[in-house]
Write an enzyme that holds these catalytic residues in place. Structure first.
Site, PDB file in Angstrom:
ATOM      1  N   ALA A 113      -4.194 -12.300   9.139  1.00 55.18           N
ATOM      2  CA  ALA A 113      -3.911 -13.175   9.046  1.00 55.18           C
ATOM      3  C   ALA A 113      -2.389 -14.361   8.387  1.00 55.18           C
ATOM      4  CB  ALA A 113      -4.907 -13.840   7.818  1.00 55.18           C
ATOM      5  N   THR A 114      -1.765 -13.154   7.303  1.00 53.93           N
ATOM      6  CA  THR A 114       0.283 -13.151   6.729  1.00 53.93           C
ATOM      7  C   THR A 114       0.506 -13.545   8.560  1.00 53.93           C
ATOM      8  OG1 THR A 114      -1.276 -12.293   4.852  1.00 53.93           O
ATOM      9  CG2 THR A 114       1.501 -13.192   4.920  1.00 53.93           C
ATOM     10  N   ASN A 143       0.619  -0.964   0.364  1.00 54.41           N
ATOM     11  CA  ASN A 143      -0.012  -0.121  -0.228  1.00 54.41           C
ATOM     12  C   ASN A 143       1.062   1.143   0.546  1.00 54.41           C
ATOM     13  OD1 ASN A 143       0.461  -1.091   2.614  1.00 54.41           O
ATOM     14  ND2 ASN A 143      -0.945   0.617   3.053  1.00 54.41           N
ATOM     15  N   CYS A 189      -3.217   1.379   6.753  1.00 52.41           N
ATOM     16  CA  CYS A 189      -3.824   0.869   7.343  1.00 52.41           C
ATOM     17  C   CYS A 189      -4.351   1.637   8.202  1.00 52.41           C
ATOM     18  CB  CYS A 189      -2.286  -0.265   7.749  1.00 52.41           C
ATOM     19  SG  CYS A 189      -1.434   1.384   8.057  1.00 52.41           S
ATOM     20  N   GLU A 237       3.323  -6.126  12.569  1.00 52.93           N
ATOM     21  CA  GLU A 237       2.478  -4.214  12.320  1.00 52.93           C
ATOM     22  C   GLU A 237       1.981  -4.885  11.494  1.00 52.93           C
ATOM     23  OE1 GLU A 237       3.009  -1.858  13.736  1.00 52.93           O
ATOM     24  OE2 GLU A 237       5.298  -1.776  14.415  1.00 52.93           O
ATOM     25  N   GLU A 263       7.104   0.284  15.838  1.00 50.76           N
ATOM     26  CA  GLU A 263       8.585   0.146  15.220  1.00 50.76           C
ATOM     27  C   GLU A 263       8.383   1.909  15.330  1.00 50.76           C
ATOM     28  OE1 GLU A 263       7.778  -0.804  11.490  1.00 50.76           O
ATOM     29  OE2 GLU A 263       8.386  -2.856  11.694  1.00 50.76           O
ATOM     30  N   GLY A 268       1.821  -6.172   7.174  1.00 50.21           N
ATOM     31  CA  GLY A 268       1.251  -6.897   6.312  1.00 50.21           C
ATOM     32  C   GLY A 268      -0.382  -7.127   6.506  1.00 50.21           C
TER      33      GLY A 268
HETATM   34  P1  NAD Z   1      -0.459  -9.371   3.110  1.00 47.80           P
HETATM   35  O1  NAD Z   1       0.090 -10.007   4.285  1.00 47.80           O
HETATM   36  O2  NAD Z   1      -0.849 -10.225   1.799  1.00 47.80           O
HETATM   37  O3  NAD Z   1       1.678  -9.158   2.272  1.00 47.80           O
HETATM   38  C1  NAD Z   1       2.576  -8.428   2.909  1.00 47.80           C
HETATM   39  C2  NAD Z   1       3.997  -8.829   2.836  1.00 47.80           C
HETATM   40  O4  NAD Z   1       3.567 -10.280   3.473  1.00 47.80           O
HETATM   41  C3  NAD Z   1       3.656  -8.987   1.389  1.00 47.80           C
HETATM   42  O5  NAD Z   1       5.244  -9.035   0.469  1.00 47.80           O
HETATM   43  C4  NAD Z   1       3.854 -10.743   0.525  1.00 47.80           C
HETATM   44  O6  NAD Z   1       4.293 -10.591  -0.320  1.00 47.80           O
HETATM   45  C5  NAD Z   1       4.487 -11.811   2.354  1.00 47.80           C
HETATM   46  N1  NAD Z   1       4.036 -12.676   2.204  1.00 47.80           N
HETATM   47  C6  NAD Z   1       2.346 -13.327   2.338  1.00 47.80           C
HETATM   48  N2  NAD Z   1       2.486 -14.764   2.458  1.00 47.80           N
HETATM   49  C7  NAD Z   1       3.749 -14.701   3.294  1.00 47.80           C
HETATM   50  C8  NAD Z   1       4.268 -15.542   3.797  1.00 47.80           C
HETATM   51  N3  NAD Z   1       3.575 -16.855   4.117  1.00 47.80           N
HETATM   52  N4  NAD Z   1       5.315 -16.245   4.834  1.00 47.80           N
HETATM   53  C9  NAD Z   1       6.048 -14.947   4.856  1.00 47.80           C
HETATM   54  N5  NAD Z   1       5.749 -13.829   3.671  1.00 47.80           N
HETATM   55  C10 NAD Z   1       4.815 -13.481   3.376  1.00 47.80           C
HETATM   56  O7  NAD Z   1      -0.442  -7.870   3.271  1.00 47.80           O
HETATM   57  P2  NAD Z   1      -1.217  -6.867   1.800  1.00 47.80           P
HETATM   58  O8  NAD Z   1      -2.393  -7.608   1.380  1.00 47.80           O
HETATM   59  O9  NAD Z   1       0.119  -6.860   0.421  1.00 47.80           O
HETATM   60  O10 NAD Z   1      -0.819  -5.686   2.669  1.00 47.80           O
HETATM   61  C11 NAD Z   1      -2.253  -4.999   3.159  1.00 47.80           C
HETATM   62  C12 NAD Z   1      -2.300  -5.264   4.269  1.00 47.80           C
HETATM   63  O11 NAD Z   1      -0.976  -4.625   5.289  1.00 47.80           O
HETATM   64  C13 NAD Z   1      -3.259  -4.490   5.596  1.00 47.80           C
HETATM   65  O12 NAD Z   1      -4.284  -5.435   5.874  1.00 47.80           O
HETATM   66  C14 NAD Z   1      -2.813  -4.077   6.017  1.00 47.80           C
HETATM   67  O13 NAD Z   1      -3.829  -3.580   7.003  1.00 47.80           O
HETATM   68  C15 NAD Z   1      -1.814  -4.342   6.905  1.00 47.80           C
HETATM   69  N6  NAD Z   1      -0.701  -3.078   6.705  1.00 47.80           N
HETATM   70  C16 NAD Z   1      -0.116  -2.762   7.952  1.00 47.80           C
HETATM   71  C17 NAD Z   1      -0.204  -1.452   8.357  1.00 47.80           C
HETATM   72  C18 NAD Z   1       1.233  -1.215   9.572  1.00 47.80           C
HETATM   73  O14 NAD Z   1       1.696  -0.645   9.904  1.00 47.80           O
HETATM   74  N7  NAD Z   1      -0.033  -1.760  10.973  1.00 47.80           N
HETATM   75  C19 NAD Z   1       0.996  -0.787   7.264  1.00 47.80           C
HETATM   76  C20 NAD Z   1       0.227  -1.001   5.573  1.00 47.80           C
HETATM   77  C21 NAD Z   1      -0.388  -1.964   5.772  1.00 47.80           C
END
Ligand code: NAD
Length: 479
Positions: A228-229, A149, A281, A247, A460, A225
């Protein structure tokens, strides 16, 4: 078609298996570049390079670390326009917003470059019997995994403190938005960052991300991310006793009391609802309004929402660009359908936007506002991560707090009131890692950043990130 490469051991590197993923431009829906579909073999090469560089980087003087990290910041600034255009082409956000985010990415590097010069040790003197001093040493090789994002901004937000703390890094950007991470690798080469200190491996989460988390030589993982991840990742990393910073997602309340400054509240609430297509987020997607102000706020808010232009991300007056991918577009549209099925009343929006010409196959959604949804329905409970918000009235301060806390997430909250005592009371009572009073997304890089409940573990920002990326060692000398 442009081919993105990995950045391993100070050089551009093709993925060992030679496979690539299509990388579309969300504004047009068309593939415009290819992203490496790397695998565990590439992660292995990156970890080996990082291991080879780790002692030398850990022993590099603070002054030298500062110099090279500042140089990277300067190069990011120099290339702001090029990087911003790349970010917009990759992510779909308006170009003016990309320019701001690229500036903030440079600031991340510059902020943590200065941190290298400010590290200090603590000492505890035990009543003339012993001296304890605590040093913070780098962990070694650490993994940084980031989402799509705010691609370059969040990528640098992790990498910069990890490097400043003396670690070597293997970083994995999102496969959905790999371009600016690739360009960062080029700038690191130009800045003279020693080979192996930072390695960037592109590819899918379950392949590259998983291999990074599973790697026994990667001692800490900083992840941003989805929740769930994050849970899945913790299930792998926790039994390996790795340090973990998570995060995760948010479903943030925006609490508006009748005594707020209405003009400021409206202006900022438009941003906190729809900036970056609602794909932040920290966006405040649950808007709670004190009942005596509800109708006025609703009318004024809708007037402003209807004026937001959804369209070409390259045009200066576009406020809502393209949704990042077909998959995410489908998800947000499905959430809108669920909200309707749950009895939500659409006040504005609710549809996709069909543009013309080159943009005809892009993914665009109208800013969408619902009312009339119950607190416990899916729409009010689950993260949508798109341009969709709900309006809900409340009667008392206690009810506002209960509504804010009626959710499994706890990342950020905004509170709008001119009553100082109430601002303090409500701030203390809302379960959230970040509270903004009479503002939103107002950031000072020194402050702790992160969420509670399903929004994450750890913080962080500022020294919190340096603490995460170091091991504390206490040395006790008996006098
Ligand atoms: P995502 O969890 O699908 O992916 C995030 C990252 O994790 C990507 O690089 C992806 O390739 C990687 N990934 C996926 N499966 C993995 C695995 N099994 N092992 C290791 N890495 C893996 O998230 P997204 O769709 O890219 O981003 C959106 C989400 O991120 C939203 O839920 C948003 O709220 C969250 N987010 C949180 C913050 C925060 O600071 N709290 C900031 C930005 C986004």
């Amino acid at each position: 078609m442009q081919k993105i490469t990995n950045y391993i051991n100070g050089k551009a590197a093709e993925p060992t298996a030679g496979n690539y993923l299509d990388n579309p431009n969300p504004a047009t829906g068309k593939t415009y570049s290819l992203c490496p579909d790397s695998d565990a073999a590439d992660v292995q090469l990156a970890v080996e390079a990082a291991l080879a560089a780790k002692t030398s980087w850990a022993n590099t003087t603070a002054e030298q670390k500062f110099q090279v990290m500042s140089k990277i910041a300067d190069l990011i600034d120099r290339d702001n326009e090029r990087l911003a255009l790349a970010e917009t082409t990759d992510q779909g956000k308006p170009l003016w917003l990309s320019r701001n985010e690229v500036t903030r990415a440079a600031q991340n590097f510059r902020f943590y470059a200065t941190a290298t010069m400010q590290m200090a040790s603590e000492a505890h003197i035990t009543e003339n019997q012993a001296v304890n001093y605590t040093i913070r040493q780098p962990i070694g090789v650490v993994g940084c995994i980031s989402p799509w994002n705010l691609p370059l901004y969040l990528f640098t937000w992790k990498i910069a403190p990890a490097l400043a703390a003396g670690n070597c890094v293997v970083a994995k950007p999102s496969e959905v938005t790999p371009m600016t991470a690739y360009l960062l690798g080029e700038l690191c080469i130009e800045a003279g960052l020693p080979a192996g200190v930072l390695n960037i491996v592109h590819g899918l989460g379950p392949k590259v991300g998983q291999a990074l988390v599973e790697h026994p030589q990667v001692k800490a993982i900083s992840f941003t991310g989805g929740s769930a991840t994050g849970k899945h990742l913790a299930a792998t990393a926790a039994p390996m006793l790795k340090k973990l910073s998570l995060e995760l997602g948010g479903k943030n309340p925006n609490i508006i009391f009748a005594d707020c400054d209405l003009e400021k509240t409206l202006k900022t609430s438009i941003n906190s609802s729809f900036l970056n297509q609602g794909e932040i987020c920290l966006c405040g997607s649950r808007i709670y309004i004190e009942r005596s102000l509800f109708e006025t706020f609703k009318t004024r808010f809708l007037e402003l929402v209807k004026r937001l232009k959804t369209g070409n991300p390259l045009e200066d007056d576009t406020r809502i660009g393209a949704i990042v991918s077909q998959q995410h577009f489908d998800k947000v549209m499905a959430c809108i359908a669920i909200a309707k099925a749950e009895g939500g009343n659409i006040l504005t929006g609710g549809n996709s936007v069909q543009l013309e010409g080159e943009l005809a196959d892009g993914w665009y959604i109208q800013p969408t506002v619902f009312e009339g949804l119950s607190v416990d329905c899916k729409t009010q409970q689950e993260e949508i991560f798109g341009p969709v918000v709900t309006l809900t009235p409340f009667d008392t301060e206690e009810e506002a707090i209960a509504l804010a806390n009626s959710n499994s997430y706890g990342l950020a909250a905004s509170i709008w009131t001119e009553n100082l005592s109430r601002a303090h009371r409500v701030s203390a009572a809302v379960d959230s890692g970040i509270i903004w009073v009479n503002c939103w997304l107002y950031r000072d890089l020194r402050t702790p950043f992160g969420g509670m409940k399903n929004s994450g573990v750890g913080r962080e920002g500022g020294w919190e990130a340096i603490r995460f990326f170091t091991e504390a060692k206490n040395i006790c000398i008996k006098l």
